[in-house]
Design an enzyme around this catalytic site. Structure first.
Site, PDB file in Angstrom:
ATOM      1  CG  PHE A 178      61.510 -44.790 -49.254  1.00 35.28           C
ATOM      2  CD1 PHE A 178      60.521 -45.260 -48.404  1.00 35.28           C
ATOM      3  CD2 PHE A 178      61.883 -45.588 -50.341  1.00 35.28           C
ATOM      4  CE1 PHE A 178      59.892 -46.475 -48.619  1.00 35.28           C
ATOM      5  CE2 PHE A 178      61.259 -46.814 -50.569  1.00 35.28           C
ATOM      6  CZ  PHE A 178      60.260 -47.248 -49.707  1.00 35.28           C
ATOM      7  CE  LYS A 202      56.999 -60.400 -52.220  1.00 39.22           C
ATOM      8  NZ  LYS A 202      56.729 -59.748 -53.515  1.00 39.22           N
ATOM      9  N   GLY A 203      61.039 -58.063 -47.118  1.00 44.14           N
ATOM     10  CA  GLY A 203      62.213 -57.205 -46.911  1.00 44.14           C
ATOM     11  C   GLY A 203      63.325 -57.788 -46.059  1.00 44.14           C
ATOM     12  CE  LYS A 244      63.125 -44.892 -43.183  1.00 40.92           C
ATOM     13  NZ  LYS A 244      62.035 -44.704 -44.176  1.00 40.92           N
ATOM     14  CG  ASP A 259      59.954 -53.222 -51.752  1.00 39.33           C
ATOM     15  OD1 ASP A 259      59.885 -53.172 -50.508  1.00 39.33           O
ATOM     16  OD2 ASP A 259      58.952 -53.105 -52.482  1.00 39.33           O
ATOM     17  CD  GLU A 298      59.920 -55.880 -40.635  1.00 41.93           C
ATOM     18  OE1 GLU A 298      60.396 -56.600 -41.526  1.00 41.93           O
ATOM     19  OE2 GLU A 298      58.770 -55.399 -40.687  1.00 41.93           O
ATOM     20  CG  ASP A 299      62.575 -54.687 -43.920  1.00 42.97           C
ATOM     21  OD1 ASP A 299      61.739 -54.560 -42.996  1.00 42.97           O
ATOM     22  OD2 ASP A 299      62.273 -54.466 -45.108  1.00 42.97           O
ATOM     23  CG  ASP A 303      58.897 -45.543 -41.154  1.00 46.40           C
ATOM     24  OD1 ASP A 303      58.740 -44.564 -40.422  1.00 46.40           O
ATOM     25  OD2 ASP A 303      58.881 -45.441 -42.389  1.00 46.40           O
TER      26      ASP A 303
HETATM   27  P1  IMP Z   1      56.254 -49.352 -40.037  1.00 42.73           P
HETATM   28  O1  IMP Z   1      54.986 -50.149 -39.889  1.00 42.73           O
HETATM   29  O2  IMP Z   1      55.944 -47.921 -40.417  1.00 42.73           O
HETATM   30  O3  IMP Z   1      57.176 -49.433 -38.850  1.00 42.73           O
HETATM   31  O4  IMP Z   1      57.017 -49.888 -41.292  1.00 42.73           O
HETATM   32  C1  IMP Z   1      57.621 -51.123 -41.403  1.00 42.73           C
HETATM   33  C2  IMP Z   1      57.626 -51.606 -42.834  1.00 42.73           C
HETATM   34  O5  IMP Z   1      57.612 -50.504 -43.743  1.00 42.73           O
HETATM   35  C3  IMP Z   1      58.898 -52.351 -43.162  1.00 42.73           C
HETATM   36  O6  IMP Z   1      58.700 -53.717 -43.011  1.00 42.73           O
HETATM   37  C4  IMP Z   1      59.142 -52.001 -44.613  1.00 42.73           C
HETATM   38  O7  IMP Z   1      58.495 -52.937 -45.442  1.00 42.73           O
HETATM   39  C5  IMP Z   1      58.474 -50.669 -44.834  1.00 42.73           C
HETATM   40  N1  IMP Z   1      59.413 -49.525 -44.859  1.00 42.73           N
HETATM   41  C6  IMP Z   1      59.487 -48.519 -43.962  1.00 42.73           C
HETATM   42  N2  IMP Z   1      60.461 -47.638 -44.297  1.00 42.73           N
HETATM   43  C7  IMP Z   1      61.003 -48.112 -45.432  1.00 42.73           C
HETATM   44  C8  IMP Z   1      62.095 -47.652 -46.275  1.00 42.73           C
HETATM   45  O8  IMP Z   1      62.775 -46.624 -46.048  1.00 42.73           O
HETATM   46  N3  IMP Z   1      62.350 -48.414 -47.369  1.00 42.73           N
HETATM   47  C9  IMP Z   1      61.659 -49.552 -47.671  1.00 42.73           C
HETATM   48  N4  IMP Z   1      60.666 -50.012 -46.907  1.00 42.73           N
HETATM   49  C10 IMP Z   1      60.333 -49.307 -45.797  1.00 42.73           C
END
Ligand code: IMP
Length: 182
Positions: free
Chosen positions: A151, A43-44, A130, A158, A98-99, A102
């Protein structure tokens, strides 16, 4: 006004607004004469998506997908498809919205999954990156901001489904999630 659970405002409403407008201009140039499907990861990304599309000057087709890998502030490392697209993307230009990226696990999974459906092209647009946290390399075509490993919440992001409606992006006080994780 800063919410009392936020330690620091990382990106103000104005900074986000200006950057999203510039991203929109760039994407409009790159996709002129095309009709891409924009895939928003729920939803982000919905707040980012809704602002971004108002800066796009080509016919916009939207679709949504839902994935999950997070429990509270930690990635479980296992990505699951919760809700699939409604449209076929065979032979289409696809742009993922995508929001935040990470570890890169979510977008790597999504890219792999969508590539099996034979789109004409596939690009990725993220508001936040990130960069230092990457576990899986993934090419990001459009990036709003590179941010530190903290975070963040707000502007769609969220923590436990909360804070998505903050108009800025802020760092959540660790005391808020430590209180709940104990
Ligand atoms: P990844 O798979 O680790 O790259 O993470 C991507 C997903 O993790 C994003 O779509 C977010 O939903 C969540 N996410 C990663 N870091 C944060 C943060 O700092 N705040 C909120 N959601 C995060």
């Amino acid at each position: 006004m800063k919410h009392s659970d936020i330690s620091e405002i990382l990106l103000t409403k104005t900074e986000i607004k200006n950057r999203v407008a510039r991203l929109g201009e760039k994407i409009s140039q790159d996709y002129k004469d095309k009709k891409p499907i924009l895939i928003s990861v729920l939803k982000g990304s919905v707040v980012f998506l809704s602002d971004l599309i108002r800066h796009l000057n080509f016919p916009v087709i939207l679709d949504f997908i839902s994935l999950s890998s997070y429990t509270s502030t930690q990635s479980s490392g296992v990505v699951r498809l919760i809700m699939d697209l409604r449209e076929s993307i065979v032979g289409k230009d696809v742009l993922i919205i995508e929001d935040i990226v990470d570890t890169g696990l979510t977008l790597s999974y999504l890219k792999r999954n969508l590539m099996t459906r034979n789109p004409k092209s596939l690009k990725i647009c993220v508001l936040l990156d990130k960069k230092e946290c990457r576990k899986k390399p993934i090419k990001i075509d459009y990036t709003g901001f590179v941010i530190p490993n903290k975070f963040c919440v707000g502007y769609g992001l969220d923590w436990n489904q909360l804070y998505r409606n903050l108009p800025y992006i802020g760092i959540l006080k660790p005391s808020v999630y430590r209180r709940r994780e104990r």
